[in-house]
Design a protein around this motif. Structure first.
Motif, mmCIF file in Angstrom:
data_model
loop_
_atom_site.group_PDB
_atom_site.id
_atom_site.type_symbol
_atom_site.label_atom_id
_atom_site.label_comp_id
_atom_site.label_asym_id
_atom_site.label_seq_id
_atom_site.Cartn_x
_atom_site.Cartn_y
_atom_site.Cartn_z
ATOM 1 N N THR A 56 0.859 -1.190 0.000
ATOM 2 C CA THR A 56 0.000 0.000 0.000
ATOM 3 C C THR A 56 0.895 1.239 0.000
ATOM 4 N N PRO A 57 1.422 1.609 -1.158
ATOM 5 C CA PRO A 57 2.353 2.743 -1.230
ATOM 6 C C PRO A 57 1.715 4.025 -0.698
ATOM 7 N N PRO A 58 2.355 4.720 0.239
ATOM 8 C CA PRO A 58 1.760 5.936 0.798
ATOM 9 C C PRO A 58 1.576 7.048 -0.219
ATOM 10 N N ALA A 59 2.326 6.989 -1.332
ATOM 11 C CA ALA A 59 2.187 8.018 -2.361
ATOM 12 C C ALA A 59 1.018 7.745 -3.311
ATOM 13 N N ASP A 60 0.450 6.544 -3.207
ATOM 14 C CA ASP A 60 -0.659 6.162 -4.097
ATOM 15 C C ASP A 60 -1.971 6.629 -3.465
ATOM 16 N N ARG A 61 -2.582 7.664 -4.074
ATOM 17 C CA ARG A 61 -3.794 8.241 -3.513
ATOM 18 C C ARG A 61 -5.051 7.736 -4.215
ATOM 19 N N SER A 62 -4.924 6.608 -4.907
ATOM 20 C CA SER A 62 -6.063 6.057 -5.643
ATOM 21 C C SER A 62 -7.085 5.447 -4.689
ATOM 22 N N ASP A 63 -8.322 5.344 -5.176
ATOM 23 C CA ASP A 63 -9.370 4.699 -4.390
ATOM 24 C C ASP A 63 -9.024 3.243 -4.115
ATOM 25 N N LYS A 64 -8.423 2.566 -5.094
ATOM 26 C CA LYS A 64 -8.078 1.155 -4.912
ATOM 27 C C LYS A 64 -7.084 0.975 -3.774
ATOM 28 N N ASN A 65 -6.073 1.840 -3.723
ATOM 29 C CA ASN A 65 -5.085 1.727 -2.656
ATOM 30 C C ASN A 65 -5.720 2.030 -1.294
ATOM 31 N N ALA A 66 -6.620 2.995 -1.281
ATOM 32 C CA ALA A 66 -7.319 3.316 -0.028
ATOM 33 C C ALA A 66 -8.161 2.129 0.441
ATOM 34 N N GLU A 67 -8.843 1.491 -0.496
ATOM 35 C CA GLU A 67 -9.669 0.334 -0.154
ATOM 36 C C GLU A 67 -8.810 -0.821 0.368
ATOM 37 N N THR A 68 -7.632 -0.989 -0.233
ATOM 38 C CA THR A 68 -6.725 -2.045 0.214
ATOM 39 C C THR A 68 -6.236 -1.769 1.628
ATOM 40 N N PHE A 69 -5.944 -0.506 1.914
ATOM 41 C CA PHE A 69 -5.500 -0.124 3.257
ATOM 42 C C PHE A 69 -6.581 -0.472 4.285
ATOM 43 N N VAL A 70 -7.802 -0.070 3.992
ATOM 44 C CA VAL A 70 -8.912 -0.346 4.910
ATOM 45 C C VAL A 70 -9.121 -1.851 5.074
#
Length: 256
Positions: free
Chosen positions: A97-111
């Protein structure tokens, strides 16, 4: 090789997250102890895992499929389990989950990491606690990265595993008066199918270089002794602790 006897015969063991990797390897070793074993996963693979364990050990194994991140599914799955002696909370995910990736997909993966690695394990612990008597044991799978940090864009994974150790310690405090112990196993870098297929040769070499006593990724079956010890009466005075099984990886000088 003589099988160690941990005095677990007849104990009801619920093993959450056992369709592959660490879970399948350790659950198989529990089955050899003559326990009453239930394994779970959100994947259909759990039924294949059940068949594989039964074929290898001759033990009878129950398999349940449900998503631990959905509390209503957890409640339904545990409803008919009866008394539980040991819960092994092993399910988890680990995706970059790269912190520089502000995409919705990355956010969903974080959650999703917290839905599975933290909330889901808590829902399972709650249901098991309600079915445990004094002497009950809960064992979480954390990670050496629950105590450390590293480069590589695994912020969500590492953060969620740090939360797991916080949950272990807090639950241990709250459940002490009930006579229930809560501990964690912190595996090092494992030779799971996911790691062997998902990591580059350079990544694997870097992890191998961190080992203190032997190079190479660790066979998941070598974790089993730590889990079975924590499940046994021999660990009755241990709670709120973590055991690292990592060939000294977490004390070596090459992390990062």
């Amino acid at each position: 090789m003589t099988k160690a006897n941990y005095g677990l015969s007849g104990k009801k063991i619920v093993f959450v997250g056992a369709s592959s990797g660490i879970g399948l390897a350790v659950a198989t070793e529990f089955a050899r102890q003559g326990v009453d074993l239930t394994i779970t996963s959100h994947l259909d693979d759990v039924f294949e895992a059940r068949d594989a364990i039964q074929k290898e050990t001759g033990a009878k194994v129950t398999a349940l499929k449900f998503d631990i991140s959905r509390r209503e599914e957890v409640i339904a799955a545990f409803a008919d389990m009866g008394d539980i002696d040991v819960l092994v909370n092993n399910a988890g995910i680990g995706i970059p989950t790269p912190p520089a990736d502000r995409s919705d997909k990355n956010a969903e993966t974080f959650v999703r990491h917290f839905e599975v690695n933290v909330f889901g394990l808590y829902w399972c612990a709650q249901e098991a606690i309600a079915r445990m008597k004094p002497g009950g044991k809960i064992i979480f799978t954390a990670s050496i990265w629950a105590r450390l940090a590293m480069k590589g864009n695994f912020l969500a994974y590492i953060s969620s595993k740090h939360a797991v150790l916080g949950m272990v310690r807090s639950l241990a405090c709250d459940l002490g008066e009930k006579g229930i112990t809560v501990n964690a196993v912190c595996p090092g870098s494992m030779a799971t199918e996911m790691n062997m297929n998902g990591l580059t040769a350079d990544d694997q070499a870097a992890l191998m270089a961190q080992m203190v006593i032997r190079p190479g990724l660790i066979d998941p079956k070598h974790l089993a002794g730590a889990y079975m010890f924590l499940a046994s009466d021999g660990a009755s005075e241990i709670t709120g602790q973590e055991i690292s099984v990592d060939r000294g990886q977490s004390i070596g000088g090459n992390q990062g």
